[in-house]
Design a protein around this motif. Sequence first.
Motif, PDB file in Angstrom:
ATOM      1  N   ILE A  73       0.836  -1.210   0.000  1.00  0.00           N
ATOM      2  CA  ILE A  73       0.000   0.000   0.000  1.00  0.00           C
ATOM      3  C   ILE A  73       0.866   1.252   0.000  1.00  0.00           C
ATOM      4  O   ILE A  73       0.618   2.198  -0.755  1.00  0.00           O
ATOM      5  N   ILE A  74       1.892   1.267   0.831  1.00  0.00           N
ATOM      6  CA  ILE A  74       2.774   2.438   0.885  1.00  0.00           C
ATOM      7  C   ILE A  74       3.465   2.664  -0.454  1.00  0.00           C
ATOM      8  O   ILE A  74       3.572   3.800  -0.934  1.00  0.00           O
ATOM      9  N   ASN A  75       3.912   1.593  -1.093  1.00  0.00           N
ATOM     10  CA  ASN A  75       4.548   1.730  -2.405  1.00  0.00           C
ATOM     11  C   ASN A  75       3.569   2.247  -3.456  1.00  0.00           C
ATOM     12  O   ASN A  75       3.943   3.034  -4.333  1.00  0.00           O
ATOM     13  N   ILE A  76       2.324   1.809  -3.377  1.00  0.00           N
ATOM     14  CA  ILE A  76       1.305   2.315  -4.311  1.00  0.00           C
ATOM     15  C   ILE A  76       1.113   3.816  -4.109  1.00  0.00           C
ATOM     16  O   ILE A  76       1.042   4.584  -5.077  1.00  0.00           O
ATOM     17  N   LEU A  77       1.035   4.262  -2.858  1.00  0.00           N
ATOM     18  CA  LEU A  77       0.849   5.679  -2.572  1.00  0.00           C
ATOM     19  C   LEU A  77       2.069   6.501  -2.975  1.00  0.00           C
ATOM     20  O   LEU A  77       1.935   7.628  -3.472  1.00  0.00           O
ATOM     21  N   VAL A  78       3.261   5.942  -2.775  1.00  0.00           N
ATOM     22  CA  VAL A  78       4.484   6.635  -3.187  1.00  0.00           C
ATOM     23  C   VAL A  78       4.494   6.841  -4.707  1.00  0.00           C
ATOM     24  O   VAL A  78       4.810   7.921  -5.205  1.00  0.00           O
ATOM     25  N   LYS A  79       4.144   5.787  -5.447  1.00  0.00           N
ATOM     26  CA  LYS A  79       4.083   5.921  -6.908  1.00  0.00           C
ATOM     27  C   LYS A  79       3.010   6.924  -7.317  1.00  0.00           C
ATOM     28  O   LYS A  79       3.183   7.683  -8.284  1.00  0.00           O
ATOM     29  N   ALA A  80       1.899   6.951  -6.582  1.00  0.00           N
ATOM     30  CA  ALA A  80       0.808   7.868  -6.916  1.00  0.00           C
ATOM     31  C   ALA A  80       1.213   9.328  -6.711  1.00  0.00           C
ATOM     32  O   ALA A  80       0.688  10.218  -7.395  1.00  0.00           O
ATOM     33  N   LEU A  81       2.136   9.587  -5.789  1.00  0.00           N
ATOM     34  CA  LEU A  81       2.609  10.959  -5.591  1.00  0.00           C
ATOM     35  C   LEU A  81       3.215  11.535  -6.872  1.00  0.00           C
ATOM     36  O   LEU A  81       3.106  12.736  -7.129  1.00  0.00           O
ATOM     37  N   THR A  82       3.833  10.685  -7.662  1.00  0.00           N
ATOM     38  CA  THR A  82       4.526  11.154  -8.865  1.00  0.00           C
ATOM     39  C   THR A  82       3.564  11.481 -10.001  1.00  0.00           C
ATOM     40  O   THR A  82       4.001  11.949 -11.049  1.00  0.00           O
ATOM     41  N   SER A  83       2.263  11.227  -9.793  1.00  0.00           N
ATOM     42  CA  SER A  83       1.297  11.438 -10.880  1.00  0.00           C
ATOM     43  C   SER A  83       0.543  12.751 -10.773  1.00  0.00           C
ATOM     44  O   SER A  83      -0.289  13.061 -11.634  1.00  0.00           O
ATOM     45  N   VAL A  84       0.783  13.520  -9.702  1.00  0.00           N
ATOM     46  CA  VAL A  84       0.115  14.815  -9.552  1.00  0.00           C
ATOM     47  C   VAL A  84       0.295  15.634 -10.830  1.00  0.00           C
ATOM     48  O   VAL A  84       1.406  15.649 -11.389  1.00  0.00           O
ATOM     49  N   PRO A  85      -0.745  16.277 -11.376  1.00  0.00           N
ATOM     50  CA  PRO A  85      -2.044  16.577 -10.772  1.00  0.00           C
ATOM     51  C   PRO A  85      -3.150  15.553 -11.049  1.00  0.00           C
ATOM     52  O   PRO A  85      -4.315  15.858 -10.770  1.00  0.00           O
ATOM     53  N   PHE A  86      -2.845  14.389 -11.585  1.00  0.00           N
ATOM     54  CA  PHE A  86      -3.879  13.374 -11.748  1.00  0.00           C
ATOM     55  C   PHE A  86      -4.380  12.928 -10.370  1.00  0.00           C
ATOM     56  O   PHE A  86      -3.654  13.040  -9.375  1.00  0.00           O
ATOM     57  N   PRO A  87      -5.596  12.383 -10.287  1.00  0.00           N
ATOM     58  CA  PRO A  87      -6.210  12.086  -8.981  1.00  0.00           C
ATOM     59  C   PRO A  87      -5.820  10.731  -8.398  1.00  0.00           C
ATOM     60  O   PRO A  87      -6.508  10.220  -7.524  1.00  0.00           O
ATOM     61  N   ASP A  88      -4.715  10.152  -8.853  1.00  0.00           N
ATOM     62  CA  ASP A  88      -4.353   8.783  -8.464  1.00  0.00           C
ATOM     63  C   ASP A  88      -4.251   8.596  -6.952  1.00  0.00           C
ATOM     64  O   ASP A  88      -4.702   7.583  -6.409  1.00  0.00           O
ATOM     65  N   PHE A  89      -3.644   9.562  -6.265  1.00  0.00           N
ATOM     66  CA  PHE A  89      -3.448   9.421  -4.825  1.00  0.00           C
ATOM     67  C   PHE A  89      -4.795   9.374  -4.106  1.00  0.00           C
ATOM     68  O   PHE A  89      -5.019   8.516  -3.245  1.00  0.00           O
ATOM     69  N   ASN A  90      -5.681  10.283  -4.450  1.00  0.00           N
ATOM     70  CA  ASN A  90      -6.995  10.307  -3.802  1.00  0.00           C
ATOM     71  C   ASN A  90      -7.808   9.059  -4.130  1.00  0.00           C
ATOM     72  O   ASN A  90      -8.548   8.554  -3.284  1.00  0.00           O
ATOM     73  N   LEU A  91      -7.676   8.563  -5.357  1.00  0.00           N
ATOM     74  CA  LEU A  91      -8.363   7.325  -5.722  1.00  0.00           C
ATOM     75  C   LEU A  91      -7.851   6.164  -4.881  1.00  0.00           C
ATOM     76  O   LEU A  91      -8.628   5.297  -4.457  1.00  0.00           O
ATOM     77  N   SER A  92      -6.558   6.149  -4.642  1.00  0.00           N
ATOM     78  CA  SER A  92      -5.965   5.083  -3.827  1.00  0.00           C
ATOM     79  C   SER A  92      -6.439   5.187  -2.378  1.00  0.00           C
ATOM     80  O   SER A  92      -6.807   4.185  -1.758  1.00  0.00           O
ATOM     81  N   ILE A  93      -6.433   6.395  -1.844  1.00  0.00           N
ATOM     82  CA  ILE A  93      -6.873   6.605  -0.462  1.00  0.00           C
ATOM     83  C   ILE A  93      -8.321   6.159  -0.277  1.00  0.00           C
ATOM     84  O   ILE A  93      -8.690   5.574   0.750  1.00  0.00           O
ATOM     85  N   ALA A  94      -9.135   6.417  -1.297  1.00  0.00           N
ATOM     86  CA  ALA A  94     -10.556   6.082  -1.202  1.00  0.00           C
ATOM     87  C   ALA A  94     -10.791   4.583  -1.082  1.00  0.00           C
ATOM     88  O   ALA A  94     -11.853   4.157  -0.609  1.00  0.00           O
TER      89      ALA A  94
END
Length: 244
Positions: A73-94
């Motif tokens: 999960i942490i690795n998924i969120l770390v990778k999602a940080l690099t996608s800003v401004p796409f909503p990947d991080f918020n989608l993962s958190i949800a």
Amino acid sequence: MTSATSEWVTPPTRPELIENLVSGVDRYNPTNVGILEDYLYHQIRSQEYDCLANLAILKLYQFNHDLYNPDVIINILVKALTSVPFPDFNLSIALLDDRVPSANVDEPDPLPTLLPHLTTLHSLLQQCRFPAFWALYRSDELESLRDNYTVEVVGFEDAIREVVVRSVKTTFQRINTKRLGMYLDLSGSELDEYIERLGWKLDSATGVVEIPANPDNQIESSVVQEDIKLPQLSKIISHAISSA
């Protein structure tokens, strides 16, 4: 569908096996979670990224608590940080369950500690508060994140700098090297080399960097012309007189 959106939905690097898993009903088959987790670690090693495949892992965790792996999960969120401004991080958190189970009773779960910090890092990127992002990321408080996770993500810091560059390109025509260096967490020759790789022009005498023109950083005046016919004008005048 724009090119960026199309690549987000179906990255060109996605293998056929993963495409079949992500696109079909097999994405809900818990026996496939190992394949998707292996694919995540491939992304980490190869600088590739596939948000939908990673979201499929979180969905499986949501339905099957026994599969829960905080490191994944942490690795998924770390990778999602690099996608800003796409909503990947918020989608993962949800997709994270509020009732986070313990992965191993003998070992502390790192997710509850790191999740608030990862959320703050994401907010700082979204708000374009880049110096604050780097300050928090470099802090002693996040030493465990750096030593145990982002160090394994090949090109993580450069991927964050690409987030910065996307923002700078849409905001500035010119920017001084001091500010740009704070945004990129670079200085001296490293900053000069990075600017050169971007193809931006640096005036060494003034310390000003020129950003190439693009549709987002150009101010263009627009003229709005009203086309009102005489009969329409007469109706407007008549209505104004009758309302007086």
